[in-house]
Each structure stands twice: as C-alpha cells, then as structure tokens.
Motif scaffolding. Structure first.
Motif: not given
Length: 216
Positions: A70-81
C-alpha cells in the motif's frame, strides 16, 4: 515515545506485539490545556462490536485481492489522506511506528498481509505530536459503515467498510482479537487513546475494525 508491548497470539501476526502509538515528550501539546480541550475524540459505546452483526449494515465482503504494497490511506469521514511507510519490529518485538515529526505519515506492518489480501492487515499512526494533532487524531470519531480506502502499488485501491471502533486500556488490550488471523480480507487501524495521564501518557489504544467490501 511511550510504547507498551504485549505479545499477540495469532498464527498470522504472531510476531506483532500490541503497540501504543503516542506523542514524543510525554504529550506536551496535550498538557498545555489543563481543561482537556485538546483531547482527541474517543469512540462511543454505539460504535463497539455488538456481538450479533458487525458487518456494517449488510455490506458483504469482497473477494480477496492479490498481494500489493500500500502507498496511501484515505478516510474521508475524518479527513485523513496520508502516505504510508513500511513498519517493522522494534528490538523488543513490538510494532515500530512512523517518525513522530512527520505528523501526516501512517505506517503498515510489512511482514503481515497487504491490505486487501485474505488475513488481517495492520495500519498504525500517531494521534498527535508536540506540535498538535497528527494523522489519526480523529480516529475515535469514526463510525460504523464509514469507508477506508487504501491505494495499492498495483494501481488499484482496496475499499474497506468499518465494522466497529473500540478503545482499550493497555492492560486489557485484546491481542488475539486485534491481530488474529481472518478468513476474509480485514484491516485494523490503530492509534493512541483511552484517556491521558501526565505521568505515563496515553492509557491505551483506539482500534478500528474493517473488512474489504470493494476495489477500484
């Protein structure tokens, strides 16, 4: 950095010890406000495992993906990118953590399965550092049914749905439940939580449980 280690007992992740991912310098940023206004959010009881149906409102598990880092994690609900870096083990046998001075960097356990493979993949990151909130500061505010996306080096993305969000005291950390083997692709996202002590730092961990529900 404060870390408390306990040996996990799963066949797949047997070498991982439970990790508390905490700020450097005993959380000086958090200590600046004696009223606790800076404390990160903690999950409510409503977001815990129910023991009946933890499959996020019927979202069926998707077929497993082939291995790909994996290269990146995104969690839109809490603004993680956030970008991901590989994590190994410390000399004490615990999961290492990303550099605390890179507050928007998370890490994944390289010796385990990659996110999207059958099994339990592990992502960990700091809740804060001496400057303020870090990548997983808001992890405790995540809710069941939220989406976690992990960009993979093969050009695709593994899409996970949150099954539960729990907080554990360090002495009660459920190693087998968090790190144990799984028959479907699952993900755990871990940071510090469980309240804060001026003498010992964060008392435990926030753990997000999720399973693979799609790809793109």
């Amino acid at each position: 950095m404060c870390r408390r280690f306990r040996r996990a007992g799963s066949p797949v992740n047997a070498v991982i010890a439970a990790v508390t991912v905490c700020a450097l310098c005993s959380g000086l940023w958090l200590l600046r406000d004696g009223a606790g206004r800076n404390a990160p959010p903690q999950p409510s009881a409503a977001q815990a495992h129910t023991g009946v149906d933890d499959h996020s409102g019927g979202r069926a598990a998707a077929p497993a993906l082939p291995p790909s880092p994996p290269d990146r994690v995104r969690i839109p609900a809490i603004g993680v990118n956030a970008p991901l870096t590989g994590l190994g083990l410390t000399r004490n046998g615990g999961l290492d953590v990303p550099p605390a001075d890179r507050k928007n960097l998370a890490g994944w356990y390289e010796a385990g399965v990659t996110p999207g493979e059958t099994g339990t993949a592990i992502i960990a990151g700091h809740v804060d550092n001496t400057e303020g909130p870090a990548v997983f500061y808001s992890l405790g505010a995540l809710r069941k049914g939220s989406t976690i996306e992990v960009d993979r080096r093969d050009g695709g993305a593994a899409v996970f749905t949150v099954d539960a969000v729990e907080v554990y005291d360090a002495k009660d950390f459920p190693d087998a439940q968090v790190y144990g083997a799984a028959t479907r692709p699952e993900l755990r996202v871990i940071t510090c939580g469980g309240g804060y002590s001026r003498t010992t730092g964060y008392r435990g961990n926030v753990v997000v449980y999720a399973h693979l529900t799609g790809r793109r």
